[in-house]
Design a protein around this motif. Sequence first.
Motif, PDB file in Angstrom:
ATOM      1  N   ASN A  47      34.750-135.573 -17.360  1.00 15.95           N
ATOM      2  CA  ASN A  47      35.645-134.882 -16.901  1.00 15.95           C
ATOM      3  C   ASN A  47      35.727-135.700 -15.589  1.00 15.95           C
ATOM      4  O   ASN A  47      35.374-136.761 -15.555  1.00 15.95           O
ATOM      5  CB  ASN A  47      33.833-133.806 -15.936  1.00 15.95           C
ATOM      6  CG  ASN A  47      33.438-132.730 -16.911  1.00 15.95           C
ATOM      7  OD1 ASN A  47      34.293-132.833 -18.061  1.00 15.95           O
ATOM      8  ND2 ASN A  47      31.924-133.146 -17.353  1.00 15.95           N
ATOM      9  N   ALA A  48      36.358-135.037 -14.151  1.00 15.25           N
ATOM     10  CA  ALA A  48      36.734-135.719 -13.286  1.00 15.25           C
ATOM     11  C   ALA A  48      36.229-137.278 -12.627  1.00 15.25           C
ATOM     12  O   ALA A  48      36.555-137.902 -12.086  1.00 15.25           O
ATOM     13  CB  ALA A  48      37.823-134.937 -12.548  1.00 15.25           C
ATOM     14  N   ASP A  49      34.763-136.619 -12.431  1.00 14.90           N
ATOM     15  CA  ASP A  49      33.839-137.114 -11.540  1.00 14.90           C
ATOM     16  C   ASP A  49      33.119-138.197 -12.876  1.00 14.90           C
ATOM     17  O   ASP A  49      32.413-138.788 -11.716  1.00 14.90           O
ATOM     18  CB  ASP A  49      33.094-136.005 -10.791  1.00 14.90           C
ATOM     19  CG  ASP A  49      31.988-135.281 -12.484  1.00 14.90           C
ATOM     20  OD1 ASP A  49      32.029-135.299 -13.844  1.00 14.90           O
ATOM     21  OD2 ASP A  49      30.860-134.474 -11.849  1.00 14.90           O
ATOM     22  N   GLY A  50      33.626-138.043 -14.057  1.00 16.15           N
ATOM     23  CA  GLY A  50      33.051-139.386 -14.942  1.00 16.15           C
ATOM     24  C   GLY A  50      32.556-138.637 -15.881  1.00 16.15           C
ATOM     25  O   GLY A  50      31.751-139.643 -16.416  1.00 16.15           O
ATOM     26  N   SER A  51      31.424-137.114 -15.675  1.00 11.37           N
ATOM     27  CA  SER A  51      30.558-137.170 -16.421  1.00 11.37           C
ATOM     28  C   SER A  51      31.051-136.288 -17.859  1.00 11.37           C
ATOM     29  O   SER A  51      32.447-136.391 -17.780  1.00 11.37           O
ATOM     30  CB  SER A  51      29.210-135.733 -15.943  1.00 11.37           C
ATOM     31  OG  SER A  51      30.677-134.931 -15.789  1.00 11.37           O
ATOM     32  N   TRP A  52      29.863-135.968 -18.829  1.00 13.05           N
ATOM     33  CA  TRP A  52      30.653-135.750 -20.373  1.00 13.05           C
ATOM     34  C   TRP A  52      30.243-134.321 -19.846  1.00 13.05           C
ATOM     35  O   TRP A  52      28.559-133.899 -19.770  1.00 13.05           O
ATOM     36  CB  TRP A  52      30.001-136.510 -20.783  1.00 13.05           C
ATOM     37  CG  TRP A  52      30.301-137.943 -20.798  1.00 13.05           C
ATOM     38  CD1 TRP A  52      30.081-139.406 -19.940  1.00 13.05           C
ATOM     39  CD2 TRP A  52      31.445-138.547 -21.737  1.00 13.05           C
ATOM     40  NE1 TRP A  52      30.555-140.407 -19.975  1.00 13.05           N
ATOM     41  CE2 TRP A  52      31.723-140.160 -20.995  1.00 13.05           C
ATOM     42  CE3 TRP A  52      32.626-137.961 -22.593  1.00 13.05           C
ATOM     43  CZ2 TRP A  52      32.480-141.264 -21.716  1.00 13.05           C
ATOM     44  CZ3 TRP A  52      33.339-139.294 -22.666  1.00 13.05           C
ATOM     45  CH2 TRP A  52      33.509-140.523 -22.503  1.00 13.05           C
ATOM     46  N   THR A  53      30.921-133.104 -21.188  1.00 16.91           N
ATOM     47  CA  THR A  53      30.723-132.265 -21.517  1.00 16.91           C
ATOM     48  C   THR A  53      30.337-132.294 -23.083  1.00 16.91           C
ATOM     49  O   THR A  53      31.957-132.207 -23.044  1.00 16.91           O
ATOM     50  CB  THR A  53      31.277-131.075 -20.723  1.00 16.91           C
ATOM     51  OG1 THR A  53      31.622-130.954 -19.080  1.00 16.91           O
ATOM     52  CG2 THR A  53      30.839-129.680 -21.835  1.00 16.91           C
TER      53      THR A  53
END
Length: 552
Positions: free
Chosen positions: A408-414
Amino acid sequence: GAIIQPVQTPGDVWSQFGGLEITTSSTQLQELTDAFIYLYRYPYECSEQVSSRMISISALRDVLKAFKAKDMPTDAEITRSMNKDIEILKGRQREDGSFGLWGRARQRYEFPFMSVHVAHALQLAKSKGYKVPDEMLNKSKVYLKNVEKYYTGEWYSQQTRWTISAYALYVRDLMGDKDVVKTKALLKEATIEKMPFEALGWVTSVLANDQGSTTEIEAILRFLMNRTTETAATANFVTDYGDGAWVIMYSNRRADGVLLEALLKAQSKNDLIPKLVRGLLAHRTKGAWSNTQENVFILLAMDKYFQAYEKVTPDFVTKIWLGNTYAGDQIFKGRSVDSNQINIPMKYLVEQGGTSNLIMDKQGAGRLYYRIGMKYAPKNLKLEPADYGFTVLRQYEAIDNPEDVKQNADGSWTIKSGARVRVRLTMVAQARRYHVALVDPLPAGLEILNPELAVTEDIPQDKGGNTSVVEYGSRSYGRGSWYWRQNWFEHQNFRDERAEAFTSLLWEGVYKYTYVTRATTPGQFVVPPAKAEEMYHPETFGRSGTDFVKVE
Protein backbone atom coordinates in the motif's frame (compact mmCIF):
# COMPACT_ATOMS: atom_id res chain seq x y z
CA GLY A 1 26.70 3.76 53.13
CA ALA A 2 24.21 4.72 50.46
CA ILE A 3 23.92 5.20 46.70
CA ILE A 4 21.74 7.53 44.67
CA GLN A 5 20.63 6.50 41.17
CA PRO A 6 18.52 8.92 39.08
CA VAL A 7 15.63 7.12 37.35
CA GLN A 8 13.86 8.72 34.39
CA THR A 9 10.37 7.63 33.38
CA PRO A 10 10.33 6.69 29.66
CA GLY A 11 7.92 8.63 27.53
CA ASP A 12 4.98 7.32 25.45
CA VAL A 13 4.80 3.84 27.00
CA TRP A 14 1.96 1.56 28.06
CA SER A 15 1.47 2.10 31.80
CA GLN A 16 -0.11 -1.36 32.20
CA PHE A 17 3.18 -3.15 31.47
CA GLY A 18 6.55 -3.31 33.18
CA GLY A 19 8.09 -1.06 35.75
CA LEU A 20 11.22 -0.57 37.82
CA GLU A 21 12.91 -3.67 39.28
CA ILE A 22 15.36 -3.44 42.22
CA THR A 23 17.04 -6.70 43.16
CA THR A 24 19.31 -6.90 46.22
CA SER A 25 21.60 -9.69 47.38
CA SER A 26 24.52 -10.32 49.73
CA THR A 27 26.48 -12.10 47.01
CA GLN A 28 27.76 -10.87 43.66
CA LEU A 29 26.33 -14.00 42.10
CA GLN A 30 23.16 -11.96 41.77
CA GLU A 31 24.94 -9.89 39.11
CA LEU A 32 25.25 -13.03 36.96
CA THR A 33 21.54 -13.75 36.71
CA ASP A 34 21.11 -11.90 33.43
CA ALA A 35 24.24 -13.49 31.92
CA PHE A 36 23.06 -16.97 32.85
CA ILE A 37 19.58 -16.35 31.46
CA TYR A 38 21.19 -14.96 28.28
CA LEU A 39 22.94 -18.31 27.72
CA TYR A 40 20.03 -20.45 28.90
CA ARG A 41 17.57 -18.80 26.53
CA TYR A 42 19.96 -18.17 23.61
CA PRO A 43 17.81 -18.68 20.48
CA TYR A 44 20.31 -20.43 18.17
CA GLU A 45 21.62 -23.96 18.66
CA CYS A 46 24.89 -24.62 16.91
CA SER A 47 27.20 -26.97 18.82
CA GLU A 48 29.21 -24.13 20.35
CA GLN A 49 26.10 -22.40 21.65
CA VAL A 50 24.61 -25.60 23.05
CA SER A 51 27.93 -26.33 24.78
CA SER A 52 28.16 -22.84 26.24
CA ARG A 53 24.69 -23.24 27.74
CA MET A 54 25.76 -26.54 29.31
CA ILE A 55 28.96 -25.03 30.74
CA SER A 56 27.09 -22.14 32.32
CA ILE A 57 24.63 -24.53 33.98
CA SER A 58 27.44 -26.77 35.22
CA ALA A 59 29.41 -23.83 36.60
CA LEU A 60 26.50 -22.29 38.50
CA ARG A 61 24.28 -25.29 39.18
CA ASP A 62 25.10 -25.53 42.88
CA VAL A 63 23.79 -22.04 43.59
CA LEU A 64 20.99 -21.71 41.06
CA LYS A 65 18.47 -23.54 43.25
CA ALA A 66 18.69 -20.81 45.87
CA PHE A 67 18.10 -17.94 43.45
CA LYS A 68 14.78 -16.17 43.51
CA ALA A 69 15.25 -14.29 40.25
CA LYS A 70 12.03 -13.88 38.34
CA ASP A 71 13.13 -15.49 35.08
CA MET A 72 15.37 -18.20 36.53
CA PRO A 73 14.39 -21.71 35.30
CA THR A 74 13.43 -24.39 37.80
CA ASP A 75 15.70 -27.29 38.70
CA ALA A 76 13.53 -29.65 36.64
CA GLU A 77 13.72 -27.35 33.61
CA ILE A 78 17.50 -27.15 33.92
CA THR A 79 17.80 -30.95 34.08
CA ARG A 80 15.60 -31.36 30.99
CA SER A 81 17.66 -28.75 29.18
CA MET A 82 20.93 -30.52 30.00
CA ASN A 83 19.63 -33.93 28.93
CA LYS A 84 18.29 -32.48 25.69
CA ASP A 85 21.58 -30.72 24.93
CA ILE A 86 23.60 -33.88 25.58
CA GLU A 87 21.41 -35.74 23.10
CA ILE A 88 21.83 -32.97 20.52
CA LEU A 89 25.61 -33.18 20.80
CA LYS A 90 25.56 -36.96 20.73
CA GLY A 91 23.88 -36.78 17.35
CA ARG A 92 26.62 -34.48 16.05
CA GLN A 93 29.71 -36.42 17.17
CA ARG A 94 31.75 -38.23 14.55
CA GLU A 95 33.86 -41.36 14.86
CA ASP A 96 37.08 -39.35 15.20
CA GLY A 97 35.64 -37.57 18.25
CA SER A 98 35.01 -34.24 16.52
CA PHE A 99 31.65 -32.48 16.34
CA GLY A 100 29.83 -30.80 13.48
CA LEU A 101 28.66 -27.23 13.83
CA TRP A 102 25.03 -28.09 12.99
CA GLY A 103 25.08 -31.84 12.36
CA ARG A 104 27.32 -34.86 12.02
CA ALA A 105 28.09 -34.36 8.33
CA ARG A 106 31.28 -32.63 7.25
CA GLN A 107 30.68 -28.99 6.39
CA ARG A 108 32.34 -26.27 4.42
CA TYR A 109 34.47 -25.27 7.41
CA GLU A 110 35.58 -27.42 10.33
CA PHE A 111 36.26 -25.98 13.79
CA PRO A 112 38.65 -27.93 16.06
CA PHE A 113 38.18 -25.19 18.68
CA MET A 114 34.47 -25.98 18.82
CA SER A 115 35.10 -29.72 19.26
CA VAL A 116 37.37 -28.91 22.21
CA HIS A 117 34.65 -26.64 23.61
CA VAL A 118 32.06 -29.42 23.36
CA ALA A 119 34.41 -31.81 25.20
CA HIS A 120 34.76 -29.13 27.90
CA ALA A 121 30.98 -28.97 28.29
CA LEU A 122 30.59 -32.75 28.43
CA GLN A 123 33.27 -33.11 31.11
CA LEU A 124 31.76 -30.39 33.30
CA ALA A 125 28.30 -31.94 32.88
CA LYS A 126 29.63 -35.32 33.99
CA SER A 127 31.38 -33.76 37.01
CA LYS A 128 28.00 -32.35 38.11
CA GLY A 129 26.29 -35.72 37.91
CA TYR A 130 24.54 -35.50 34.55
CA LYS A 131 24.45 -38.65 32.43
CA VAL A 132 27.06 -38.21 29.73
CA PRO A 133 27.74 -41.40 27.70
CA ASP A 134 31.27 -42.69 28.32
CA GLU A 135 31.61 -43.35 24.60
CA MET A 136 31.26 -39.63 23.87
CA LEU A 137 33.94 -38.68 26.39
CA ASN A 138 36.32 -41.43 25.28
CA LYS A 139 36.10 -40.31 21.66
CA SER A 140 36.68 -36.71 22.74
CA LYS A 141 39.78 -37.69 24.74
CA VAL A 142 41.34 -39.30 21.68
CA TYR A 143 40.51 -36.21 19.61
CA LEU A 144 42.02 -33.84 22.17
CA LYS A 145 45.30 -35.75 22.30
CA ASN A 146 45.69 -35.43 18.54
CA VAL A 147 43.93 -32.13 17.90
CA GLU A 148 46.91 -30.69 16.01
CA LYS A 149 46.33 -32.90 12.99
CA TYR A 150 42.94 -31.29 12.41
CA TYR A 151 44.33 -27.79 11.76
CA THR A 152 43.61 -27.59 8.05
CA GLY A 153 43.11 -24.62 5.79
CA GLU A 154 44.77 -21.29 5.30
CA TRP A 155 42.86 -19.71 8.18
CA TYR A 156 44.82 -21.45 10.93
CA SER A 157 47.62 -19.07 11.82
CA GLN A 158 50.31 -20.12 14.25
CA GLN A 159 48.62 -18.15 17.02
CA THR A 160 45.24 -19.81 16.54
CA ARG A 161 46.92 -23.25 16.50
CA TRP A 162 48.67 -22.53 19.80
CA THR A 163 45.39 -21.33 21.31
CA ILE A 164 43.42 -24.44 20.33
CA SER A 165 46.23 -26.72 21.57
CA ALA A 166 46.32 -24.88 24.91
CA TYR A 167 42.55 -25.18 25.29
CA ALA A 168 42.73 -28.90 24.53
CA LEU A 169 45.41 -29.36 27.23
CA TYR A 170 43.22 -27.45 29.70
CA VAL A 171 40.21 -29.69 28.99
CA ARG A 172 42.37 -32.82 29.21
CA ASP A 173 43.48 -31.63 32.64
CA LEU A 174 39.83 -31.36 33.72
CA MET A 175 39.33 -34.93 32.48
CA GLY A 176 42.15 -36.15 34.72
CA ASP A 177 44.56 -36.47 31.81
CA LYS A 178 47.13 -33.83 32.78
CA ASP A 179 49.96 -33.61 30.23
CA VAL A 180 52.65 -31.39 31.75
CA VAL A 181 55.27 -32.51 29.21
CA LYS A 182 53.18 -31.47 26.19
CA THR A 183 52.11 -28.25 27.92
CA LYS A 184 55.70 -27.20 28.56
CA ALA A 185 56.66 -28.18 25.02
CA LEU A 186 53.89 -25.96 23.65
CA LEU A 187 55.04 -23.08 25.84
CA LYS A 188 58.63 -23.53 24.68
CA GLU A 189 57.60 -23.66 21.02
CA ALA A 190 55.39 -20.57 21.18
CA THR A 191 57.40 -18.64 23.79
CA ILE A 192 55.64 -16.53 26.39
CA GLU A 193 56.14 -13.39 24.33
CA LYS A 194 54.35 -14.72 21.24
CA MET A 195 51.65 -16.93 22.74
CA PRO A 196 48.17 -15.27 22.82
CA PHE A 197 46.96 -14.21 26.27
CA GLU A 198 44.11 -16.70 26.57
CA ALA A 199 46.43 -19.53 25.50
CA LEU A 200 48.76 -18.41 28.31
CA GLY A 201 45.75 -18.54 30.63
CA TRP A 202 44.94 -22.15 29.78
CA VAL A 203 48.61 -23.16 30.04
CA THR A 204 48.78 -21.46 33.46
CA SER A 205 45.69 -23.34 34.66
CA VAL A 206 47.30 -26.66 33.69
CA LEU A 207 50.68 -25.90 35.31
CA ALA A 208 49.38 -24.02 38.38
CA ASN A 209 49.27 -27.01 40.72
CA ASP A 210 52.36 -28.75 39.32
CA GLN A 211 55.29 -28.41 41.72
CA GLY A 212 57.81 -28.74 38.91
CA SER A 213 56.42 -25.77 36.98
CA THR A 214 57.09 -22.93 39.43
CA THR A 215 59.62 -21.26 37.13
CA GLU A 216 57.23 -21.24 34.16
CA ILE A 217 54.33 -19.90 36.26
CA GLU A 218 56.43 -17.06 37.66
CA ALA A 219 57.63 -16.10 34.19
CA ILE A 220 54.08 -16.11 32.75
CA LEU A 221 52.69 -14.00 35.61
CA ARG A 222 55.52 -11.50 35.33
CA PHE A 223 54.85 -11.18 31.61
CA LEU A 224 51.10 -10.69 32.14
CA MET A 225 51.49 -8.12 34.90
CA ASN A 226 53.70 -6.03 32.63
CA ARG A 227 51.14 -6.06 29.81
CA THR A 228 47.90 -5.31 31.56
CA THR A 229 45.69 -2.43 30.48
CA GLU A 230 44.83 -1.00 33.89
CA THR A 231 42.88 1.93 35.32
CA ALA A 232 42.23 2.97 38.90
CA ALA A 233 39.29 0.59 39.14
CA THR A 234 39.51 -1.95 36.32
CA ALA A 235 41.93 -4.05 34.31
CA ASN A 236 41.83 -6.02 31.08
CA PHE A 237 44.01 -7.68 28.45
CA VAL A 238 43.92 -7.18 24.69
CA THR A 239 44.60 -9.99 22.21
CA ASP A 240 44.51 -9.76 18.43
CA TYR A 241 44.47 -12.81 16.14
CA GLY A 242 44.06 -10.84 12.94
CA ASP A 243 41.88 -12.34 10.24
CA GLY A 244 42.08 -15.87 11.70
CA ALA A 245 40.14 -15.04 14.87
CA TRP A 246 36.87 -16.41 13.48
CA VAL A 247 38.09 -20.04 13.45
CA ILE A 248 38.38 -19.94 17.25
CA MET A 249 35.18 -17.89 17.67
CA TYR A 250 37.30 -15.22 19.32
CA SER A 251 35.76 -12.42 21.32
CA ASN A 252 37.40 -9.49 23.12
CA ARG A 253 36.45 -10.16 26.74
CA ARG A 254 36.94 -13.93 26.61
CA ALA A 255 40.68 -13.64 27.29
CA ASP A 256 39.97 -11.66 30.47
CA GLY A 257 37.73 -14.45 31.75
CA VAL A 258 40.28 -17.16 30.95
CA LEU A 259 43.09 -15.19 32.62
CA LEU A 260 40.97 -14.41 35.67
CA GLU A 261 40.44 -18.12 36.27
CA ALA A 262 44.16 -18.79 35.73
CA LEU A 263 45.18 -16.10 38.24
CA LEU A 264 42.76 -17.49 40.82
CA LYS A 265 44.45 -20.87 40.46
CA ALA A 266 48.04 -19.68 40.32
CA GLN A 267 48.06 -16.60 42.57
CA SER A 268 44.70 -16.13 44.28
CA LYS A 269 45.82 -13.07 46.31
CA ASN A 270 46.98 -11.09 43.28
CA ASP A 271 45.81 -7.47 43.51
CA LEU A 272 44.87 -7.55 39.83
CA ILE A 273 42.03 -10.06 40.39
CA PRO A 274 39.39 -7.65 41.82
CA LYS A 275 40.21 -5.17 39.05
CA LEU A 276 39.72 -7.83 36.39
CA VAL A 277 36.35 -8.69 37.92
CA ARG A 278 35.26 -5.06 37.99
CA GLY A 279 36.47 -4.56 34.44
CA LEU A 280 34.49 -7.56 33.24
CA LEU A 281 31.33 -6.48 35.03
CA ALA A 282 31.69 -3.01 33.51
CA HIS A 283 31.59 -4.47 30.00
CA ARG A 284 28.12 -5.97 30.39
CA THR A 285 25.28 -4.64 28.29
CA LYS A 286 21.77 -5.21 29.66
CA GLY A 287 23.20 -7.56 32.28
CA ALA A 288 25.20 -9.83 29.97
CA TRP A 289 28.32 -9.80 27.85
CA SER A 290 28.29 -9.61 24.08
CA ASN A 291 28.06 -13.27 23.07
CA THR A 292 28.09 -16.88 24.21
CA GLN A 293 31.89 -17.24 24.29
CA GLU A 294 32.35 -14.18 26.48
CA ASN A 295 29.52 -15.12 28.83
CA VAL A 296 30.54 -18.73 29.37
CA PHE A 297 34.24 -18.17 30.15
CA ILE A 298 33.51 -15.16 32.33
CA LEU A 299 30.86 -17.10 34.26
CA LEU A 300 33.35 -19.91 34.86
CA ALA A 301 35.91 -17.48 36.26
CA MET A 302 33.37 -15.47 38.27
CA ASP A 303 32.13 -18.61 39.98
CA LYS A 304 35.65 -19.29 41.27
CA TYR A 305 36.10 -15.65 42.27
CA PHE A 306 32.95 -15.64 44.40
CA GLN A 307 34.03 -18.79 46.20
CA ALA A 308 37.39 -17.21 47.03
CA TYR A 309 36.61 -13.57 47.80
CA GLU A 310 33.34 -13.22 49.66
CA LYS A 311 34.62 -14.09 53.14
CA VAL A 312 32.83 -11.56 55.35
CA THR A 313 29.64 -13.05 56.75
CA PRO A 314 26.73 -10.74 55.80
CA ASP A 315 24.91 -9.04 58.69
CA PHE A 316 23.22 -5.90 57.40
CA VAL A 317 19.95 -4.19 56.51
CA THR A 318 19.24 -2.38 53.24
CA LYS A 319 16.46 0.18 52.78
CA ILE A 320 15.18 1.66 49.50
CA TRP A 321 13.38 4.90 48.60
CA LEU A 322 12.17 6.30 45.29
CA GLY A 323 12.15 10.04 45.76
CA ASN A 324 10.38 10.64 49.07
CA THR A 325 8.45 7.36 48.91
CA TYR A 326 9.70 4.41 50.97
CA ALA A 327 9.86 1.30 48.76
CA GLY A 328 10.95 -1.45 51.19
CA ASP A 329 13.83 -3.12 53.02
CA GLN A 330 15.53 -6.48 53.49
CA ILE A 331 17.63 -8.04 56.25
CA PHE A 332 20.68 -10.11 55.27
CA LYS A 333 22.01 -12.24 58.13
CA GLY A 334 24.37 -15.15 57.45
CA ARG A 335 25.56 -16.60 54.16
CA SER A 336 22.84 -16.96 51.57
CA VAL A 337 22.34 -16.46 47.86
CA ASP A 338 18.75 -15.41 48.48
CA SER A 339 17.78 -12.24 46.73
CA ASN A 340 14.92 -9.81 47.09
CA GLN A 341 13.15 -8.01 44.27
CA ILE A 342 11.07 -4.90 44.69
CA ASN A 343 8.81 -3.99 41.78
CA ILE A 344 7.57 -0.45 41.26
CA PRO A 345 4.81 -0.54 38.61
CA MET A 346 5.16 1.52 35.46
CA LYS A 347 1.77 3.08 36.25
CA TYR A 348 3.27 4.68 39.36
CA LEU A 349 6.32 5.91 37.44
CA VAL A 350 4.13 7.44 34.73
CA GLU A 351 1.98 9.20 37.33
CA GLN A 352 5.09 10.65 39.00
CA GLY A 353 6.68 11.56 35.65
CA GLY A 354 10.10 13.10 35.10
CA THR A 355 13.17 11.96 37.04
CA SER A 356 13.33 10.67 40.61
CA ASN A 357 16.27 9.59 42.76
CA LEU A 358 16.39 5.95 43.76
CA ILE A 359 18.16 5.79 47.15
CA MET A 360 19.59 2.57 48.61
CA ASP A 361 20.94 2.64 52.18
CA LYS A 362 22.99 -0.14 53.82
CA GLN A 363 23.83 -0.51 57.52
CA GLY A 364 25.93 -3.41 58.84
CA ALA A 365 28.76 -5.78 57.86
CA GLY A 366 29.09 -7.53 54.52
CA ARG A 367 28.66 -6.66 50.86
CA LEU A 368 25.45 -5.47 49.26
CA TYR A 369 25.01 -6.21 45.56
CA TYR A 370 22.15 -4.75 43.62
CA ARG A 371 20.63 -4.75 40.15
CA ILE A 372 18.40 -1.97 38.86
CA GLY A 373 16.44 -2.67 35.70
CA MET A 374 13.40 -1.36 33.88
CA LYS A 375 10.94 -3.04 31.55
CA TYR A 376 8.62 -1.03 29.34
CA ALA A 377 6.56 -1.34 26.17
CA PRO A 378 6.58 1.70 23.84
CA LYS A 379 3.26 2.61 22.29
CA ASN A 380 4.93 3.17 18.93
CA LEU A 381 5.83 -0.32 17.67
CA LYS A 382 7.34 0.90 14.40
CA LEU A 383 11.13 0.47 14.31
CA GLU A 384 13.06 2.20 11.57
CA PRO A 385 15.73 0.32 9.56
CA ALA A 386 19.25 0.35 11.03
CA ASP A 387 22.65 -0.31 9.46
CA TYR A 388 25.53 -1.08 11.84
CA GLY A 389 27.45 -3.45 9.59
CA PHE A 390 24.62 -5.00 7.54
CA THR A 391 21.83 -3.68 5.36
CA VAL A 392 18.67 -5.81 5.39
CA LEU A 393 15.62 -5.43 3.12
CA ARG A 394 12.39 -7.47 3.16
CA GLN A 395 9.65 -7.92 0.57
CA TYR A 396 6.52 -10.05 0.25
CA GLU A 397 5.79 -11.37 -3.26
CA ALA A 398 2.76 -13.08 -4.80
CA ILE A 399 3.36 -16.51 -6.36
CA ASP A 400 0.12 -17.63 -8.03
CA ASN A 401 -1.61 -14.33 -8.80
CA PRO A 402 -0.01 -10.85 -8.83
CA GLU A 403 -3.12 -9.49 -7.09
CA ASP A 404 -2.58 -11.74 -4.03
CA VAL A 405 0.01 -9.42 -2.50
CA LYS A 406 -0.07 -5.62 -2.60
CA GLN A 407 2.10 -3.00 -0.94
CA ASN A 408 0.00 0.00 0.00
CA ALA A 409 0.94 3.67 -0.30
CA ASP A 410 1.83 3.85 3.42
CA GLY A 411 4.23 0.90 3.07
CA SER A 412 1.96 -1.70 4.70
CA TRP A 413 1.06 -4.97 2.99
CA THR A 414 -2.30 -6.52 2.09
CA ILE A 415 -2.32 -10.28 1.41
CA LYS A 416 -5.21 -12.40 0.22
CA SER A 417 -6.19 -15.16 2.64
CA GLY A 418 -5.12 -18.59 1.37
CA ALA A 419 -2.53 -17.18 -1.03
CA ARG A 420 1.01 -18.46 -1.30
CA VAL A 421 3.56 -15.73 -0.53
CA ARG A 422 7.28 -15.65 -1.14
CA VAL A 423 9.29 -13.75 1.46
CA ARG A 424 12.43 -12.24 -0.05
CA LEU A 425 15.27 -10.91 2.08
CA THR A 426 18.23 -8.98 0.72
CA MET A 427 21.30 -8.71 2.94
CA VAL A 428 24.29 -6.51 2.14
CA ALA A 429 27.61 -7.09 3.90
CA GLN A 430 29.92 -4.13 3.33
CA ALA A 431 32.94 -6.13 4.50
CA ARG A 432 33.74 -9.70 5.46
CA ARG A 433 31.59 -10.97 8.35
CA TYR A 434 31.94 -14.04 10.55
CA HIS A 435 29.40 -16.37 12.20
CA VAL A 436 26.39 -14.58 10.74
CA ALA A 437 22.74 -15.17 11.62
CA LEU A 438 19.96 -13.86 9.37
CA VAL A 439 16.61 -14.05 11.16
CA ASP A 440 13.20 -13.09 9.79
CA PRO A 441 10.17 -12.99 12.13
CA LEU A 442 6.99 -14.24 10.47
CA PRO A 443 3.62 -12.44 10.44
CA ALA A 444 1.35 -14.48 12.72
CA GLY A 445 -1.15 -14.89 9.86
CA LEU A 446 1.38 -16.72 7.66
CA GLU A 447 2.83 -20.23 7.93
CA ILE A 448 6.08 -21.41 6.36
CA LEU A 449 5.88 -24.18 3.76
CA ASN A 450 8.87 -26.32 4.72
CA PRO A 451 10.16 -28.25 1.67
CA GLU A 452 11.93 -30.75 3.96
CA LEU A 453 8.60 -32.16 5.16
CA ALA A 454 7.04 -34.96 3.13
CA VAL A 455 3.52 -33.53 3.55
CA THR A 456 4.47 -30.13 2.11
CA GLU A 457 3.16 -29.29 -1.33
CA ASP A 458 5.55 -28.67 -4.21
CA ILE A 459 7.34 -25.37 -3.78
CA PRO A 460 7.48 -23.30 -6.98
CA GLN A 461 10.94 -22.40 -8.16
CA ASP A 462 12.15 -18.89 -7.44
CA LYS A 463 12.94 -17.23 -10.74
CA GLY A 464 14.36 -14.21 -8.95
CA GLY A 465 17.56 -15.96 -7.92
CA ASN A 466 16.99 -17.80 -4.64
CA THR A 467 19.96 -17.61 -2.21
CA SER A 468 22.10 -15.95 -4.87
CA VAL A 469 25.02 -13.63 -4.30
CA VAL A 470 25.77 -10.56 -6.39
CA GLU A 471 29.47 -9.98 -6.03
CA TYR A 472 31.31 -6.73 -5.68
CA GLY A 473 34.74 -5.86 -4.34
CA SER A 474 38.02 -7.46 -5.36
CA ARG A 475 38.11 -9.77 -2.32
CA SER A 476 34.79 -11.52 -2.87
CA TYR A 477 35.32 -15.26 -2.57
CA GLY A 478 32.10 -15.95 -4.41
CA ARG A 479 33.88 -15.46 -7.73
CA GLY A 480 34.75 -18.88 -9.16
CA SER A 481 33.28 -20.94 -6.28
CA TRP A 482 30.10 -22.71 -7.31
CA TYR A 483 28.78 -23.41 -3.82
CA TRP A 484 28.76 -19.74 -2.90
CA ARG A 485 26.58 -19.07 -5.90
CA GLN A 486 24.18 -21.91 -5.06
CA ASN A 487 23.86 -21.59 -1.32
CA TRP A 488 25.62 -18.93 0.73
CA PHE A 489 24.34 -20.27 4.05
CA GLU A 490 25.43 -23.48 5.79
CA HIS A 491 22.31 -24.16 7.84
CA GLN A 492 18.73 -22.94 8.04
CA ASN A 493 15.82 -23.39 10.44
CA PHE A 494 12.12 -22.96 9.73
CA ARG A 495 10.39 -22.35 13.04
CA ASP A 496 6.76 -21.55 13.84
CA GLU A 497 7.42 -17.84 14.18
CA ARG A 498 10.62 -17.17 12.21
CA ALA A 499 13.06 -18.33 9.55
CA GLU A 500 16.81 -18.49 10.27
CA ALA A 501 19.91 -18.86 8.09
CA PHE A 502 23.48 -19.20 9.36
CA THR A 503 26.97 -19.11 7.89
CA SER A 504 30.43 -19.17 9.46
CA LEU A 505 31.98 -16.86 6.88
CA LEU A 506 30.27 -14.21 4.77
CA TRP A 507 32.33 -12.40 2.19
CA GLU A 508 31.47 -8.85 1.20
CA GLY A 509 28.57 -8.81 -1.22
CA VAL A 510 24.81 -8.70 -1.70
CA TYR A 511 22.99 -11.85 -0.62
CA LYS A 512 19.42 -13.00 -1.15
CA TYR A 513 17.37 -15.43 0.87
CA THR A 514 13.81 -16.53 0.15
CA TYR A 515 11.23 -18.92 1.52
CA VAL A 516 7.56 -19.62 0.78
CA THR A 517 4.60 -19.19 3.11
CA ARG A 518 0.84 -19.46 2.96
CA ALA A 519 -1.56 -16.87 4.38
CA THR A 520 -3.73 -18.93 6.75
CA THR A 521 -5.26 -16.52 9.25
CA PRO A 522 -7.09 -13.27 8.47
CA GLY A 523 -6.21 -10.29 10.63
CA GLN A 524 -3.85 -7.36 11.06
CA PHE A 525 -0.30 -8.15 12.18
CA VAL A 526 2.77 -6.21 13.32
CA VAL A 527 5.94 -7.86 12.00
CA PRO A 528 9.25 -7.18 13.81
CA PRO A 529 12.21 -6.30 11.57
CA ALA A 530 14.31 -8.91 9.82
CA LYS A 531 17.78 -8.82 11.37
CA ALA A 532 21.31 -9.87 10.47
CA GLU A 533 24.04 -10.04 13.10
CA GLU A 534 27.45 -11.45 13.85
CA MET A 535 26.62 -13.88 16.64
CA TYR A 536 29.93 -13.34 18.43
CA HIS A 537 29.99 -9.60 17.81
CA PRO A 538 26.28 -8.68 17.93
CA GLU A 539 27.08 -4.98 17.91
CA THR A 540 27.69 -5.61 14.20
CA PHE A 541 24.11 -5.88 12.97
CA GLY A 542 21.50 -4.49 10.64
CA ARG A 543 17.72 -4.68 10.41
CA SER A 544 14.84 -3.83 8.15
CA GLY A 545 11.99 -1.72 9.42
CA THR A 546 8.81 -2.92 11.13
CA ASP A 547 6.17 -4.12 8.66
CA PHE A 548 2.40 -4.10 9.00
CA VAL A 549 0.58 -6.95 7.27
CA LYS A 550 -3.16 -7.39 6.76
CA VAL A 551 -4.49 -10.78 5.67
CA GLU A 552 -8.03 -10.59 4.26
